[in-house]
Every structure is written in C-alpha cells, then in structure tokens.
Design an enzyme around this catalytic site. Structure first.
Site, PDB file in Angstrom:
ATOM      1  CG  ASP A  82      -2.003   0.944   1.270  1.00 49.10           C
ATOM      2  OD1 ASP A  82      -2.459   1.319   0.178  1.00 49.10           O
ATOM      3  OD2 ASP A  82      -2.439   1.337   2.377  1.00 49.10           O
ATOM      4  CD  GLU A 135      -3.450   8.366  -4.623  1.00 53.33           C
ATOM      5  OE1 GLU A 135      -3.268   7.327  -3.951  1.00 53.33           O
ATOM      6  OE2 GLU A 135      -3.678   9.482  -4.121  1.00 53.33           O
ATOM      7  CG  ASP A 256      -5.375   0.791   7.993  1.00 50.48           C
ATOM      8  OD1 ASP A 256      -5.635   0.144   9.027  1.00 50.48           O
ATOM      9  OD2 ASP A 256      -4.229   1.217   7.759  1.00 50.48           O
ATOM     10  CB  THR A 257      -9.821   4.334   9.313  1.00 50.84           C
ATOM     11  OG1 THR A 257      -8.692   5.054   8.814  1.00 50.84           O
ATOM     12  CG2 THR A 257     -10.453   5.106  10.455  1.00 50.84           C
TER      13      THR A 257
HETATM   14  P1  13P Z   1      -9.108   4.469   5.444  1.00 52.99           P
HETATM   15  O1  13P Z   1      -8.241   5.368   6.275  1.00 52.99           O
HETATM   16  O2  13P Z   1     -10.390   5.134   5.068  1.00 52.99           O
HETATM   17  O3  13P Z   1      -9.339   3.135   6.073  1.00 52.99           O
HETATM   18  O4  13P Z   1      -8.324   4.218   4.055  1.00 52.99           O
HETATM   19  C1  13P Z   1      -7.277   3.277   3.985  1.00 52.99           C
HETATM   20  C2  13P Z   1      -6.531   3.350   2.706  1.00 52.99           C
HETATM   21  O5  13P Z   1      -6.900   4.011   1.751  1.00 52.99           O
HETATM   22  C3  13P Z   1      -5.297   2.550   2.620  1.00 52.99           C
HETATM   23  O6  13P Z   1      -4.647   2.719   1.401  1.00 52.99           O
HETATM   24  O1  G3H Z   2      -3.327   4.760   3.572  1.00 52.75           O
HETATM   25  C1  G3H Z   2      -2.772   4.568   4.652  1.00 52.75           C
HETATM   26  C2  G3H Z   2      -3.018   3.308   5.400  1.00 52.75           C
HETATM   27  O2  G3H Z   2      -4.093   3.467   6.291  1.00 52.75           O
HETATM   28  C3  G3H Z   2      -1.762   2.818   6.065  1.00 52.75           C
HETATM   29  O3  G3H Z   2      -1.448   3.554   7.207  1.00 52.75           O
HETATM   30  O4  G3H Z   2       0.984   4.104   6.966  1.00 52.75           O
HETATM   31  O5  G3H Z   2      -0.167   4.146   9.214  1.00 52.75           O
HETATM   32  O6  G3H Z   2       0.333   1.970   8.070  1.00 52.75           O
HETATM   33  P1  G3H Z   2       0.007   3.445   7.902  1.00 52.75           P
HETATM   34 ZN    ZN Z   3      -4.703   4.738   0.675  1.00 53.03          ZN
END
Ligand code: 13P
Ligand code: G3H
Ligand code: ZN
Length: 308
Positions: A82, A135, A256-257
């Site tokens: 990611d 992106e 993720d959130t």
């Molecule tokens: P959220 O913060 O909305 O969960 O998005 C996660 C994300 O886009 C990771 O690439």
């Molecule tokens: O887009 C971001 C993701 O939520 C990953 O977050 O860099 O804190 O692991 P992080």
């Molecule tokens: Zn993201």
C-alpha cells in the site's frame, strides 16, 4: 492456495462489477481476521502492508505469515504493498513475494508520476507479472502519519488519467474522488464525485481503486470515547456510497481505519472491565473476532462474498 496475482482476481471483479476489499494489517491478528473472514464468506481478499507496517513487523515475517495462512484456505488471497513511494519499495516487495504493489507518485508533477510508475510497472511486470496500482490526483487526510492538507488534495482529471495509464503501464488506478484517509472524511453529507468515477471508467475500462473508504462506525467511536478515548467529529462513507462507487466502476476498496477503530473500541472496553486480567489473548482474541466481523460485513457490502 498459494498467494494469487491480484490482476487475476480483478478480471472477474471488473467483468461482474463488484469490488474486492483491501484490508491493511501489521500484526498476526488483523491478518487472521481478513483471511478467516474471506474463507467463511467465500470471498477473494487483498491483505495489504504499508511501508510503515513492513517496518513494524519485518518483511520476511509478514510475507511468511501471509503465505502460510493463504495456503490453508480455499479462497484467493493477494498480498499488496500500500502506498509505496520509491522504486526501491517496489523492488523490495516484488522480490519478497508480494503479488501486487502500489506505486504512489501522486504528490509528484504528472511527468514525474508517469516516469516513476513506468519504472515500477516495468520491474513488477518483468518479475512474475506482478500487478501494479498507481495514483493520479491526490487524497486529503493522513498518510504515513503526515497530514495532507485539503488545499493540496486534488481530484483525478479523466483526460489526464487516459494519458497517465497509457504512458505509465499501470494495471489499476487509484482515483481521488472526494474520500480521504483516516477518520475525518466529511463534515456533513458524503461528497463523492460518482460522475467522475463513471467518466474515468468509461475512458479507461481498467480496475479503479477507492482509497480512504472506511465508514467510521459511530458505535465504535462512541465506545472508544466511553472508555477514555477522545475521537471527535469523525465521519466516513455510508453504505450507499459503496454501492454507487462500485456501480460506477470501482473494483478495489481500501479499508484500514474501520479495523483500527473496532480494535481500539474492543480493547478499551475489555481493559476497563477486566482490571485483574493480564493474559494478552483475553484482549486480543475478542478484538480479532470483532475485526473479522467488520471485514465480513464489508465483503457483503462490496459484493465480493460468494465470488471465490
Ligand atoms: P481508510 O483510512 O479510510 O481506512 O483508508 C485506507 C486506505 O486508503 C489505505 O490505502
Ligand atoms: O493509507 C494509509 C493506510 O491506512 C496505512 O497507514 O501508513 O499508518 O500503516 P500506515
Ligand atoms: Zn490509501
């Protein structure tokens, strides 16, 4: 099954118009939640590591864990990087066994983003046909602990996207259409530019990715605050926004959130209610189960349940 190349999973999702969830992890329990949820829902799944998560857990440990878990289930699991920012991030993950990588050059000027993505795509494609997400446009919110100011956020331009994809060779495109990373996405109503998704999809045809797609469940936030937390004004995507985004061409939805919020809500409550307990499994086990339930609900919402 062995880890699956994400591109293969995309073919069916794009044809049948559903989205596959990307669930971020950095520990054993989140990974278990995602893989078990996928098996129980008969859904394909993408588990993802950010560069921060890799630093936290160690790339060899995390890849070995993911491979081992994927081999024990019958549904396809892709391991994705990611928001890789440098070519070295891409090379390291491709070499370590990831089956998809994201190169995020969205903060660079267009020409530089194209050049960086081209290099990433050339490397990934020539090393096992690994799928590449790029992106264009820029989301607001939190990325790797850095706040991207709303003024620096900018929506994806459809005409620019055509040139970008043609010249960069990416397989999937993350679009900026009004979402943002983290727990504070909207002040009032959801404001997502569905028409923009539709135009980009019509022009490109390739899988589109929605970042910053957490719902920010009000109950989790309330529970966190009830047990000593302080999260105010948080708001995310409603269920209808998922449906409309997918109808218009989104095939991957990043979450993720929502997992972090549910995890924190369960842990805060348990720690407060069980003052004599100090076995980590008594806290982490229920948190893992709750995160798994969130993921199962997302799989239903995204339409990926039953598609494996
Ligand atoms: P959220 O913060 O909305 O969960 O998005 C996660 C994300 O886009 C990771 O690439
Ligand atoms: O887009 C971001 C993701 O939520 C990953 O977050 O860099 O804190 O692991 P992080
Ligand atoms: Zn993201």
């Amino acid at each position: 099954m062995p880890l699956e190349i994400l591109g293969k999973m995309y073919e069916k999702a794009n044809r049948e118009r559903y989205a596959i969830g990307q669930f971020n992890f950095s520990n054993l329990e989140f990974l278990q939640s995602a893989v078990e949820a996928a098996e129980e829902m008969k859904s394909p799944v993408i588990v993802a590591l950010s560069t921060g998560a890799i630093k936290y857990g160690g790339i060899k440990n995390l890849v070995a864990l993911t491979r081992t878990m994927a081999e024990q289930v019958s549904v396809p699991v892709a391991l994705h990087l990611d928001h890789g920012e440098k070519l070295d991030d891409i090379k390291r993950c491709v070499d370590a066994g990831f089956t998809s990588v994201m190169i995020d050059g969205s903060h660079h000027p267009l020409e530089e983003n194209i050049a960086l993505t081209r290099q990433a795509a050339d490397y990934a494609h020539s090393h096992g046909g690994i799928t590449v997400e790029a992106e264009l446009g820029r989301l607001g919110g939190i990325e790797d602990d850095i706040k991207v100011d709303e003024r620096d956020a900018r929506l994806t331009d459809p005409a620019e996207a055509v040139r970008f994809v043609k010249e960069s060779g990416c397989d999937a495109l993350a679009v900026a259409v009004g979402t943002s990373h983290g727990a504070y996405k909207f002040k009032g109503e959801n404001r997502i530019d569905f028409e923009r998704i539709k135009s980009i999809k019509q022009l490109l045809g390739i899988p589109l990715v929605l970042h910053g797609a957490s719902s920010v469940d009000a109950e989790s936030v309330a529970q966190i605050n009830q047990y000593g937390g302080k999260i105010e004004g948080a708001k995310g995507l409603d269920a209808e926004s998922y449906t409309r985004a997918i109808q218009n061409g989104i095939n991957k939805v990043n979450i993720d959130t929502d997992l972090r919020l549910k995890w924190t809500a369960v842990l805060r409550k348990l720690i407060a209610e069980k003052p004599g307990e100090f076995d980590p499994r008594k806290f982490l086990g229920p948190a893992r189960d709750a995160v798994k339930e969130v993921i199962k609900q997302k799989m239903t919402l995204l339409g990926s349940a039953g598609k494996a």
